[in-house]
Design an enzyme around this catalytic site. Sequence first.
Site, PDB file in Angstrom:
ATOM      1  CB  ALA A 200      -0.936  -0.001   1.200  1.00  0.00           C
TER       2      ALA A 200
ATOM      3  CG  HIS B 103      -3.647  -9.273  -1.781  1.00  0.00           C
ATOM      4  ND1 HIS B 103      -3.297  -8.366  -0.807  1.00  0.00           N
ATOM      5  CD2 HIS B 103      -3.169 -10.475  -1.346  1.00  0.00           C
ATOM      6  CE1 HIS B 103      -2.636  -8.996   0.163  1.00  0.00           C
ATOM      7  NE2 HIS B 103      -2.537 -10.262  -0.147  1.00  0.00           N
TER       8      HIS B 103
ATOM      9  CB  SER C  93       4.538  -3.158   7.423  1.00  0.00           C
ATOM     10  OG  SER C  93       3.210  -3.580   7.237  1.00  0.00           O
TER      11      SER C  93
ATOM     12  CG  ASN D 204       7.188   0.093   4.934  1.00  0.00           C
ATOM     13  OD1 ASN D 204       6.245   0.396   4.201  1.00  0.00           O
ATOM     14  ND2 ASN D 204       7.016  -0.253   6.206  1.00  0.00           N
TER      15      ASN D 204
END
Length: 243
Positions: A26, A123, A194, A215
């Site tokens: 994301a 996904h 993460s 990140n």
Amino acid sequence: MKVEKDIAKLQKAIDDSSYIVAFTGAGISTGAGIPDFRGKSGIYSTGAYDPYKTFDYQYFLKDPSYFFKFAKDFAGLYEKIIPTEGHKFLARLEEVGKLQALITQNIDGLHQIAGSKNVIEVHGGFTKAHCIDCWKEYGFPWIKKEILKIGELKCTCSGWVKPDIVFFGEAVTGMEEAVQYTRKADLFLVMGSSLTVQPASLLPFLTNGKVVVINMGDVMLPEEKIYLKFDSDIDSIIKKLNV
Ligand SMILES: [Zn+2]
């Protein structure tokens, strides 16, 4: 400064690599205006959508209105989103022959919009859809037009059309392929994840290549597995690299 030194090390790692595999989450898309589902202001936390009614396959069969409400809002985002420097950077890495595969947890299709070709969407993706009855395939222009116009997606056979997002209770896609690429990687770039969502988060354990993480915040990976870690937004690192 340490970060400048690390950027030079990353530049060298990229220059020395011929089989880079990237893994994105994301964090690479938030800069483009796509909400992080799990983040603090994400749709799971704000309660804008009940995830178990919105992304559950059994619930979708019973009452698809929850999902279609999300889908309408999500489709609306495409009026204003464009790929970030991070997306464009990965497309360039592929173009120059260094990046062999891009594995993403994101459903937004921004990597493809940026020009990436070999994208494995574990996904699934929002930009393609299938009828759940006759399995007819629909492309993004149709999805966007229909959902924004009538608020639901219905096939010519009158079955519901569901974008190819992996719902709860559905298997992730492309993992076998992702594992194969990861095993061969000499540099495994984690960007904006993460690494908390399994099974894709286990991929960095399968590579013998250097693991580099960009990140914001912690990652679920033991320090000895990480060659370099940038606790920073992606674009600020990327713009200092030459590809
Ligand atoms: Zn159909």
